[in-house]
Design a protein around this motif. Structure first.
Motif, short mmCIF file in Angstrom:
data_model
loop_
_atom_site.label_atom_id
_atom_site.label_comp_id
_atom_site.label_asym_id
_atom_site.label_seq_id
_atom_site.Cartn_x
_atom_site.Cartn_y
_atom_site.Cartn_z
N ARG A 1 39.57 67.27 73.35
CA ARG A 1 38.31 66.26 73.40
C ARG A 1 37.04 66.74 73.62
N ILE A 2 36.45 68.05 73.40
CA ILE A 2 35.33 68.36 73.44
C ILE A 2 34.33 68.21 72.25
N PRO A 3 33.37 67.50 72.22
CA PRO A 3 32.56 67.43 71.00
C PRO A 3 32.09 68.77 70.46
N PRO A 4 31.70 68.35 69.12
CA PRO A 4 31.38 69.63 68.48
C PRO A 4 30.24 70.80 68.85
N GLY A 5 29.18 70.02 69.56
CA GLY A 5 28.05 70.74 70.05
C GLY A 5 28.44 71.73 71.21
N PRO A 6 29.25 71.12 72.30
CA PRO A 6 29.59 72.05 73.32
C PRO A 6 30.55 72.99 72.75
N ARG A 7 31.49 72.65 71.87
CA ARG A 7 32.48 73.70 71.30
C ARG A 7 31.66 74.93 70.83
N LEU A 8 30.44 74.87 70.15
CA LEU A 8 30.00 75.68 69.42
C LEU A 8 29.29 76.56 70.70
N LEU A 9 28.64 76.04 71.78
CA LEU A 9 28.36 77.00 72.55
C LEU A 9 29.28 77.75 73.47
N ILE A 10 30.40 77.05 73.75
CA ILE A 10 31.29 77.85 74.40
C ILE A 10 31.73 78.91 73.45
N LEU A 11 32.23 78.74 72.34
CA LEU A 11 32.55 79.75 71.37
C LEU A 11 31.58 80.70 71.11
N ASP A 12 30.46 80.41 71.07
CA ASP A 12 29.31 81.33 71.04
C ASP A 12 29.19 82.37 72.32
N HIS A 13 29.32 81.55 73.63
CA HIS A 13 29.29 82.31 74.76
C HIS A 13 30.42 83.30 74.71
N ILE A 14 31.56 82.85 74.46
CA ILE A 14 32.57 83.52 74.36
C ILE A 14 32.51 84.92 73.65
N GLN A 15 31.91 84.79 72.42
CA GLN A 15 31.75 85.70 71.53
C GLN A 15 30.78 86.75 71.95
N ARG A 16 29.69 86.46 72.51
CA ARG A 16 28.77 87.39 73.27
C ARG A 16 29.06 87.98 74.51
N ASP A 17 30.29 87.33 75.37
CA ASP A 17 30.55 88.02 76.57
C ASP A 17 31.38 89.26 76.43
N PRO A 18 30.70 90.37 76.85
CA PRO A 18 31.49 91.55 76.53
C PRO A 18 32.83 91.76 77.35
N GLU A 19 33.15 91.28 78.26
CA GLU A 19 34.17 91.43 79.18
C GLU A 19 35.05 90.45 78.39
N LEU A 20 34.86 89.06 78.01
CA LEU A 20 35.89 88.56 77.07
C LEU A 20 36.11 88.81 75.75
N LYS A 21 35.35 89.84 75.22
CA LYS A 21 35.52 90.59 73.83
C LYS A 21 36.55 91.85 74.20
N LYS A 22 36.53 92.50 75.21
CA LYS A 22 37.32 93.36 75.55
C LYS A 22 38.74 92.89 75.56
#
Length: 259
Positions: free
Chosen positions: A236-257
């Motif tokens: 139950r996380i709304p669309p706006g926060p979901r986009l921000l979270i997924l974008d942050h994960i995509q940009r985080d180098p440690e998470l990408k590894k």
């Protein structure tokens, strides 16, 4: 002796392990049910939440009614001549509405809990979070409904329903703020270590209010690289926060590894 002690310890630990396993399974079932419910249309979700909560409330009310049934036998009855004066009858009706028998209490608790849960469900779906405003609106609705159903309205049911709703809202608002203050003073729980990176990410994005959503769905730090839009929607996380979270994960180098 050492082997004997080890056997005793293992026998003691077996029930504890079984209890933890059962608790984990129940938690999984609860999360699965909540995930399924969140995917339903709003009217369906609200109806199910209202009905199930009202049933639980009715059971609690009936139990309390049985426990306090002796009190109802001592309630005063209005004199016959007062039937011509609604203002004189109103106090007796109000006392009987609050201190009735099992059926009366079951009805009262069913209305209060069911209406509150239904309105809360709608507010959460529309606003995407559980906050003070949602809590107060739900409390007002349950208080007004209780006044109308219980017969406490007297000669002016609309005005008394508004007053009851307002009192419920004030009480709920105060309780909500006290609860927030109490939680802020508590030490981190043992499972918070599994959400350290998650809390840091949400704080950085200004989405710290959604930490409880992650915990509710058991989305720990180890699941961050695996997060999808569907998983975030299930908690139950709304669309706006979901986009921000997924974008942050995509940009985080440690998470990408870690992917």
């Amino acid at each position: 002796m050492e082997k004997g002690n080890e056997k005793v310890m293992s026998l003691v630990q077996l029930p504890q392990k079984a209890i933890k396993d059962v608790q984990f399974k129940l938690k999984e079932l609860e999360n699965g049910y909540k995930s399924w419910l969140a995917k339903q249309p709003l009217p369906v979700e609200a109806a199910i939440v209202t009905a199930t909560t009202a049933i639980n409330g009715a059971a609690i009310g009936a139990f309390l009614g049985v426990m306090t049934q002796d009190l109802t036998s001592s309630l005063p009855t209005p004199p016959p001549q007062s039937s011509l004066n609604p203002d004189a009858v109103a106090p007796f009706q109000q006392v009987q509405a609050v201190a009735g028998g099992p059926l009366v209490q079951a009805r009262n608790f069913a209305v209060i809990t069911g209406v509150n849960a239904g309105i809360s469900c709608v507010m959460k779906r529309l606003r995407g979070k559980e906050d003070l405003q949602s809590s107060v609106v739900a409390a007002f609705g349950s208080g007004a409904a209780f006044s109308l159903v219980s017969g406490m309205g007297g000669a002016n049911p609309a005005a008394n329903a508004f007053t009851s709703g307002l009192l419920f809202a004030i009480f709920q608002g105060c309780s909500f703020k006290i609860g927030e203050m109490w939680q802020s003073t508590q030490r981190p729980t043992a499972d918070d270590v599994y959400y350290a990176r998650t809390r840091g990410m949400l704080d950085k994005l200004g989405l710290q209010n959604y930490t409880k959503n992650f915990k509710r769905g058991l989305l720990t730090d180890s699941t961050l690289p695996l997060l999808t839009d569907s998983a975030l929607r299930d908690v139950r996380i709304p669309p706006g926060p979901r986009l921000l979270i997924l974008d942050h994960i995509q940009r985080d180098p440690e998470l990408k590894k870690s992917r």
